[in-house]
Design a protein around this motif. Sequence first.
Motif, PDB file in Angstrom:
ATOM      1  N   ARG A  50       1.047  -1.530  -0.024  1.00  0.00           N
ATOM      2  CA  ARG A  50       0.034   0.381   0.139  1.00  0.00           C
ATOM      3  C   ARG A  50       0.990   1.281  -0.555  1.00  0.00           C
ATOM      4  O   ARG A  50       0.494   2.729  -0.021  1.00  0.00           O
ATOM      5  CB  ARG A  50      -1.087  -0.290   1.414  1.00  0.00           C
ATOM      6  N   ASP A  51       2.051   1.079   0.030  1.00  0.00           N
ATOM      7  CA  ASP A  51       3.240   2.501   0.320  1.00  0.00           C
ATOM      8  C   ASP A  51       3.723   2.400  -1.135  1.00  0.00           C
ATOM      9  O   ASP A  51       4.378   3.532  -1.586  1.00  0.00           O
ATOM     10  CB  ASP A  51       4.365   2.274   1.257  1.00  0.00           C
ATOM     11  N   VAL A  52       3.403   1.914  -2.216  1.00  0.00           N
ATOM     12  CA  VAL A  52       3.990   1.654  -3.252  1.00  0.00           C
ATOM     13  C   VAL A  52       4.115   3.174  -4.194  1.00  0.00           C
ATOM     14  O   VAL A  52       2.826   4.309  -4.169  1.00  0.00           O
ATOM     15  CB  VAL A  52       3.583   0.459  -4.718  1.00  0.00           C
ATOM     16  N   LYS A  53       4.644   3.874  -4.827  1.00  0.00           N
ATOM     17  CA  LYS A  53       5.113   5.134  -5.759  1.00  0.00           C
ATOM     18  C   LYS A  53       4.591   4.568  -7.111  1.00  0.00           C
ATOM     19  O   LYS A  53       4.790   3.489  -7.301  1.00  0.00           O
ATOM     20  CB  LYS A  53       6.193   6.073  -5.459  1.00  0.00           C
ATOM     21  N   LEU A  54       3.305   5.346  -7.225  1.00  0.00           N
ATOM     22  CA  LEU A  54       3.399   5.327  -8.542  1.00  0.00           C
ATOM     23  C   LEU A  54       3.255   6.368  -9.804  1.00  0.00           C
ATOM     24  O   LEU A  54       2.853   7.419  -9.035  1.00  0.00           O
ATOM     25  CB  LEU A  54       1.947   5.268  -8.579  1.00  0.00           C
ATOM     26  N   VAL A  55       3.714   5.982 -10.874  1.00  0.00           N
ATOM     27  CA  VAL A  55       4.208   7.296 -12.191  1.00  0.00           C
ATOM     28  C   VAL A  55       3.428   6.803 -13.091  1.00  0.00           C
ATOM     29  O   VAL A  55       3.026   6.212 -13.637  1.00  0.00           O
ATOM     30  CB  VAL A  55       5.274   6.802 -12.347  1.00  0.00           C
ATOM     31  N   LEU A  56       2.909   8.495 -13.325  1.00  0.00           N
ATOM     32  CA  LEU A  56       1.328   8.414 -14.671  1.00  0.00           C
ATOM     33  C   LEU A  56       2.422   9.433 -15.936  1.00  0.00           C
ATOM     34  O   LEU A  56       2.139  10.786 -15.124  1.00  0.00           O
ATOM     35  CB  LEU A  56       0.782   8.802 -14.148  1.00  0.00           C
TER      36      LEU A  56
END
Length: 425
Positions: free
Chosen positions: A255-261
């Motif tokens: 739940r702490d993963v970083k997401l790049v878009l």
Amino acid sequence: MRKVYPRGPLSYFRRSKLCSILLSLSFILFCFLFVIYENGNVVDMSSYESPENHEKYKDNDLSYKKLPSEINALDFFGSRRHNRNLQHLYSKDLFDEKRNKDLTKMIYKKRKIVSKSRQRGFFNVPKKTMSEKVKDTPSSRDVTDYYNFEGYRTTSSDESMESEPLDGPSKKLPKVIIIGVKKCGTRALLEFLRIHPEVKATGPEPHFFDRYYDYGLDWYRDLMPETNGEQMTIEKTPRYFVTKEVPGRVFNMSRDVKLVLIVRDPVTRAISDYTQVASKRASMKPFEQMALSDNHTGLVDTSWPVIKIGIYAKHLEEWLRYFPLEQFHFVNGENMVKRPSEEMFKLQDFLGLRRYINDSHFYMNDTRGFPCIQKTGSKYPHCLVGTKGRKHPRVDPNVIRRLQDFYRPFNKKFYQMTNIDFGWP
């Protein structure tokens, strides 16, 4: 000589046939009750796996989807004797000690069977956010921490590394995922990140959360490159952003993963997407005919995936059900082409990396109109393969204006959701 039997009712009962029959039935009943007590009310997995019974079990016996608690799920999957050994489920230290030996192995085996029938998860995941789910009951935080909603362990990024060696290079689950968007520069963004010495990235797109989720987290981890304690693992699969099941599955991993878009003007993105598909299909219709379902009324064909992907606000809503906005970083695709170092500075700050990637690492290729990578110590710049940066076909300006009008309200909502104005027409 005539045989003489002892007198009395007991002696008569002992020499009757009824006695032997009753004793035999009593013994069989005792054995049957003993087996039920020891093994619990479980499905015979050997018969479940048989092709002739698969459809029957799929429709009638997958009752665990209706079970209210994780303890009942354990009763379904294992014997009561084994469940008694797992009563320390909420004791973190003991759980961590046994999860790789018992629980995880058992769940992976049963998941492989269930996945064949396209059943989603061990529990029904509500549409409300996971943060709301955690607040439902006092003990649900423990359930979320140690027993997630699709059969895998839900952890924070720190906990997910507990069982991994820290003294040498090892394969770890990614802390950063580039989730999209397709034809917005995801490949270039990943190649730019590879310049940083503290970043390790996968080669081909793993497609774990959208295609190969049934293979399990161990299979997924094995795809990752080896990293030491100071390096960060990153993977990229643009299809994640538009696949509805992916956000919940990523949340179950960490739940702490970083997401790049990375995003760009959805009209330009659609033309680029069409160009790639048309390069592989010579008989494909012109873009104008594919984009509009009716040329007279100018009605946009929203069923065409090329158009649907560009509705960024709709897809982002699914992700925000699980992750807060602070865990997302949005890269401006147009600005990355013009000023790549500026976008990379922002991204490095978001990832907590030192500003290593700068102007000296980029070289503008005037022929293709796209920046190439000038690696330190290399004489020649590294450009992406020839399939990248294709020349777009000429599209009727009226169709472009119609698509801009179609996307404009969705773009405005996307600006509000991200607090960023990308300035698309």
